[in-house]
Design a protein around this motif. Structure first.
Motif, PDB file in Angstrom:
ATOM      1  N   ASP A   1      -1.127   0.193  -3.733  1.00 53.23           N
ATOM      2  CA  ASP A   1       0.225   0.716  -3.550  1.00 53.23           C
ATOM      3  C   ASP A   1       0.805   1.214  -4.868  1.00 53.23           C
ATOM      4  N   ALA A   2       0.624   0.427  -5.926  1.00 55.20           N
ATOM      5  CA  ALA A   2       1.126   0.842  -7.239  1.00 55.20           C
ATOM      6  C   ALA A   2       0.397   2.077  -7.732  1.00 55.20           C
ATOM      7  N   LEU A   3      -0.911   2.155  -7.478  1.00 51.59           N
ATOM      8  CA  LEU A   3      -1.688   3.323  -7.907  1.00 51.59           C
ATOM      9  C   LEU A   3      -1.226   4.574  -7.174  1.00 51.59           C
ATOM     10  N   VAL A   4      -1.019   4.466  -5.871  1.00 56.22           N
ATOM     11  CA  VAL A   4      -0.577   5.626  -5.094  1.00 56.22           C
ATOM     12  C   VAL A   4       0.806   6.089  -5.558  1.00 56.22           C
ATOM     13  N   ALA A   5       1.715   5.127  -5.831  1.00 53.45           N
ATOM     14  CA  ALA A   5       3.058   5.484  -6.301  1.00 53.45           C
ATOM     15  C   ALA A   5       2.995   6.207  -7.647  1.00 53.45           C
ATOM     16  N   ALA A   6       2.154   5.701  -8.555  1.00 54.32           N
ATOM     17  CA  ALA A   6       2.021   6.347  -9.864  1.00 54.32           C
ATOM     18  C   ALA A   6       1.432   7.740  -9.718  1.00 54.32           C
ATOM     19  N   ARG A   7       0.488   7.897  -8.805  1.00 49.65           N
ATOM     20  CA  ARG A   7      -0.098   9.212  -8.570  1.00 49.65           C
ATOM     21  C   ARG A   7       0.938  10.195  -8.039  1.00 49.65           C
TER      22      ARG A   7
ATOM     23  N   ALA B   1       1.182   4.437 -16.107  1.00 47.16           N
ATOM     24  CA  ALA B   1       1.475   3.529 -14.993  1.00 47.16           C
ATOM     25  C   ALA B   1       0.279   3.414 -14.050  1.00 47.16           C
ATOM     26  N   ALA B   2      -0.420   4.533 -13.799  1.00 48.83           N
ATOM     27  CA  ALA B   2      -1.605   4.492 -12.944  1.00 48.83           C
ATOM     28  C   ALA B   2      -2.703   3.650 -13.579  1.00 48.83           C
TER      29      ALA B   2
ATOM     30  N   ALA C   1     -15.575   2.653  -7.007  1.00 50.21           N
ATOM     31  CA  ALA C   1     -15.189   1.580  -7.929  1.00 50.21           C
ATOM     32  C   ALA C   1     -13.774   1.097  -7.641  1.00 50.21           C
ATOM     33  N   ILE C   2     -12.863   2.027  -7.334  1.00 52.33           N
ATOM     34  CA  ILE C   2     -11.492   1.637  -6.996  1.00 52.33           C
ATOM     35  C   ILE C   2     -11.474   0.817  -5.720  1.00 52.33           C
ATOM     36  N   ARG C   3     -12.274   1.214  -4.734  1.00 54.26           N
ATOM     37  CA  ARG C   3     -12.329   0.477  -3.480  1.00 54.26           C
ATOM     38  C   ARG C   3     -12.883  -0.930  -3.705  1.00 54.26           C
ATOM     39  N   GLU C   4     -13.892  -1.036  -4.578  1.00 56.10           N
ATOM     40  CA  GLU C   4     -14.457  -2.353  -4.876  1.00 56.10           C
ATOM     41  C   GLU C   4     -13.467  -3.229  -5.630  1.00 56.10           C
ATOM     42  N   ASP C   5     -12.686  -2.629  -6.520  1.00 54.42           N
ATOM     43  CA  ASP C   5     -11.747  -3.384  -7.355  1.00 54.42           C
ATOM     44  C   ASP C   5     -10.459  -3.730  -6.616  1.00 54.42           C
ATOM     45  N   LEU C   6      -9.892  -2.748  -5.914  1.00 52.27           N
ATOM     46  CA  LEU C   6      -8.579  -2.923  -5.298  1.00 52.27           C
ATOM     47  C   LEU C   6      -8.635  -3.056  -3.779  1.00 52.27           C
ATOM     48  N   GLY C   7      -9.798  -2.777  -3.170  1.00 53.30           N
ATOM     49  CA  GLY C   7      -9.901  -2.821  -1.716  1.00 53.30           C
ATOM     50  C   GLY C   7      -9.346  -1.544  -1.109  1.00 53.30           C
ATOM     51  N   GLY C   8      -9.256  -1.522   0.226  1.00 52.41           N
ATOM     52  CA  GLY C   8      -8.656  -0.378   0.901  1.00 52.41           C
ATOM     53  C   GLY C   8      -9.621   0.336   1.816  1.00 52.41           C
TER      54      GLY C   8
ATOM     55  N   ALA D   1      -8.463   5.801   4.611  1.00 54.61           N
ATOM     56  CA  ALA D   1      -7.108   6.372   4.569  1.00 54.61           C
ATOM     57  C   ALA D   1      -6.394   5.995   3.276  1.00 54.61           C
ATOM     58  N   ASP D   2      -6.578   4.745   2.829  1.00 53.30           N
ATOM     59  CA  ASP D   2      -5.957   4.326   1.567  1.00 53.30           C
ATOM     60  C   ASP D   2      -6.524   5.126   0.398  1.00 53.30           C
ATOM     61  N   LEU D   3      -7.843   5.332   0.398  1.00 47.66           N
ATOM     62  CA  LEU D   3      -8.462   6.095  -0.672  1.00 47.66           C
ATOM     63  C   LEU D   3      -7.997   7.551  -0.661  1.00 47.66           C
ATOM     64  N   GLU D   4      -7.797   8.109   0.528  1.00 50.12           N
ATOM     65  CA  GLU D   4      -7.283   9.483   0.627  1.00 50.12           C
ATOM     66  C   GLU D   4      -5.952   9.617  -0.089  1.00 50.12           C
ATOM     67  N   TRP D   5      -5.116   8.601   0.020  1.00 54.53           N
ATOM     68  CA  TRP D   5      -3.791   8.688  -0.582  1.00 54.53           C
ATOM     69  C   TRP D   5      -3.826   8.683  -2.101  1.00 54.53           C
ATOM     70  N   THR D   6      -4.894   8.118  -2.703  1.00 53.28           N
ATOM     71  CA  THR D   6      -4.984   8.185  -4.161  1.00 53.28           C
ATOM     72  C   THR D   6      -5.131   9.619  -4.639  1.00 53.28           C
ATOM     73  N   VAL D   7      -5.657  10.488  -3.772  1.00 55.60           N
ATOM     74  CA  VAL D   7      -5.743  11.916  -4.085  1.00 55.60           C
ATOM     75  C   VAL D   7      -4.557  12.662  -3.490  1.00 55.60           C
ATOM     76  N   SER D   8      -4.246  12.392  -2.220  1.00 53.84           N
ATOM     77  CA  SER D   8      -3.223  13.172  -1.513  1.00 53.84           C
ATOM     78  C   SER D   8      -1.816  12.915  -2.030  1.00 53.84           C
ATOM     79  N   ALA D   9      -1.531  11.707  -2.529  1.00 54.46           N
ATOM     80  CA  ALA D   9      -0.200  11.443  -3.079  1.00 54.46           C
ATOM     81  C   ALA D   9       0.091  12.375  -4.241  1.00 54.46           C
TER      82      ALA D   9
END
Length: 496
Positions: free
Chosen positions: A108-114, A100-101, A44-51, A54-62
């Motif tokens: 980018d904002a989601l990864v920073a908040a994470r 913030a998340a 759902a995040i990929r559909e909404d925000l794209g990416g 590797a980008d999706l990994e950062w939502t967890v890895s950050a």
């Protein structure tokens, strides 16, 4: 008497054990839940925000990376400025970052908040264990740690279910909004119901933190970007080359530092070294596998986020049922056989999943793999905390628990990066078959890693924990009610 005043010597504050167990368990559940709460929301995040992957990994890895590299600093901040105070600060940071998340409109904002969420969790998680240990009499500490471990295990494994339910019925933003009212409610209760204490070390290890943080960030960055950018690209090579150099510099610095963030002498204890090695390997295999399996159920199985989370329940429910029993049993026979057996079962479960994963899979075919994995994970969580605390001197138990949590989270970050790298090298998201082509070798890699962890667990010293003497029990009871000696530092035992 105010909440900040110590209770009279020899008497624990009424309800101290209950409130400590409740508040630390709820806070640690919130922090552990967010390790993997996003995994069923990733489509759902990929559909909404794209990416990309590797980008999706950062939502967890950050989250897991900042969590890992700042955990030991968080324990040190508690020793210096007060464990209850910094515990509340950690909850506040975590809560604000969750908001913030939830408000993020880009990756980018989601990864920073994470990443900021991870910093808050790095304060609240190690201090939750220290505060709980100090509030519980030694004779009941194994059971209390069993409950605490069960809550953590349940939170990690139920992340996909919670994330799936909220994503399907409301939106993925609510996996983060969920934390906000809980955090707001916890902060005043922590102030009113937990006693303040400090540790024996009041100097912060800033150079050690910077060296470890930079090294681990470089390593995880290289693993995440390797397949996308090429393993010979400049940034990837720089990360791979810099990480071992900086880690070596970190070890060298810690060996001579006056107040090291991670005292290297702790690793002279075979049990401490073995349980930490087992923890890292367990989290590499488990985190990386859950990251991929929750997507497999949706991308290949065609399940909705909630349906995927529900089908993970045989895995998620086991910590609640098994971990308290495993914690109590570790008081009687020691943690070594329970941890080793648990990791062996976790490896077996991942191997079974690798054998049954296919495009036309049936849920009944993968159900044994989920069940065996859940039992194995539950058997690991509670005894591992007990072994860590019992393998070091009382005054070093705070930093030891912080080190163990940090290494586990590091294992989680590496697990997602490594198994996702195996996945993307062998398959992808193009079709169900390409997903399976990547998933199967990734699961075998995870199973092998956890199996090595089971072997490492066999190196833990075999012993039956001795019952505390009357004087030790009295000292423990006193320590739960008092803030410590006249200098305000807590030197009472905080673990068995």
């Amino acid at each position: 008497m105010s909440a900040t005043d110590p209770a009279p010597p020899g008497r624990r504050r009424p309800g101290a054990t209950f409130w400590a167990l409740l508040l630390t368990s709820v806070a640690s559940f919130m922090g552990a839940l967010d390790n993997l709460v996003v995994v069923t929301a990733l489509p759902a995040i990929r559909e909404d925000l794209g990416g990309s992957l590797a980008d999706l990994e950062w939502t967890v890895s950050a989250y897991t990376l900042t969590f890992a590299v700042l955990l030991m600093l968080g324990a040190s901040l508690g020793d210096r400025f007060g464990r209850r105070r910094m515990f509340a600060v950690g909850i506040a940071i975590f809560t604000a970052a969750s908001a913030a998340a939830a408000l993020s409109t880009g990756l980018d904002a989601l990864v920073a908040a994470r990443a900021v969420q991870g910093a808050g969790a790095a304060l609240l998680m190690p201090l939750s264990l220290t505060l709980l240990s100090a509030a519980v009499p030694a004779a009941r500490r194994g059971m209390a740690l069993g409950v605490w471990g069960a809550v953590q295990g349940l939170a990690v494994a139920s992340g996909p279910l919670v994330g799936g339910a909220l994503t399907e019925h409301i939106s993925w933003h609510w996996i983060f909004w969920l934390n906000v009212p809980v955090g707001i409610a916890l902060i005043p209760l922590v102030r009113l119901r937990l006693a303040e204490s400090r540790g024996p070390h009041d100097r912060l290890d800033i150079p050690g933190t910077l060296l470890a943080s930079t090294a681990l960030f470089g390593l995880v960055y290289a693993l995440v970007r390797g397949n996308a950018d090429g393993w010979t690209s400049g940034p990837v090579l720089a990360g791979l080359a810099a990480a071992p150099v900086l880690l070596t510099a970190f070890v060298a610095y810690e060996l001579r530092a006056r107040n090291p963030m991670l005292p290297m002498r702790l690793f002279r204890n075979r049990s401490f070294s073995a349980v930490n090695a087992a923890s890292v390997l367990m989290f590499v295999g488990m985190f990386g596998s859950i990251f991929l399996l929750s997507q497999f159920l949706q991308e290949v199985g065609g399940y909705s986020p909630l349906e995927a989370g529900l089908r993970m329940l045989p895995w998620t429910a086991m910590p609640l049922l098994v971990a308290p029993i495993a914690g109590a049993l570790s008081d009687r026979i020691g943690g070594r056989p329970i941890i080793a057996a648990g990791l062996a079962l976790q490896a077996l479960g991942l191997a079974l999943f690798a054998l049954t994963a296919e495009v036309g899979f049936s849920y009944t075919a993968v159900l044994p793999a989920l069940t065996v994995s859940g039992v194995g994970m539950a058997m690991y969580f509670a005894p591992s905390a007990n072994v860590v605390l019992s393998s070091v001197a009382p005054e070093e138990q705070g930093i030891a628990s912080g080190a163990n949590n940090a290494l586990r989270e590091l294992g989680g970050a590496l697990g997602i990066a490594v198994l996702a790298a195996v996945f993307s090298a062998q398959g992808g998201y193009e079709t169900g078959q390409t997903f399976v082509d990547g998933l199967v070798p990734a699961l075998w890699a995870g199973a092998a890693t956890v199996a090595v962890g089971a072997v490492a667990a066999l190196l833990i010293h075999r012993h039956r924990p001795a019952a505390p003497s009357p004087s030790q029990a009295a000292a423990s009871a006193d320590g739960a009610a008092e803030t410590g000696p006249a200098d305000g530092r807590d030197r009472t035992p905080v673990g068995v």
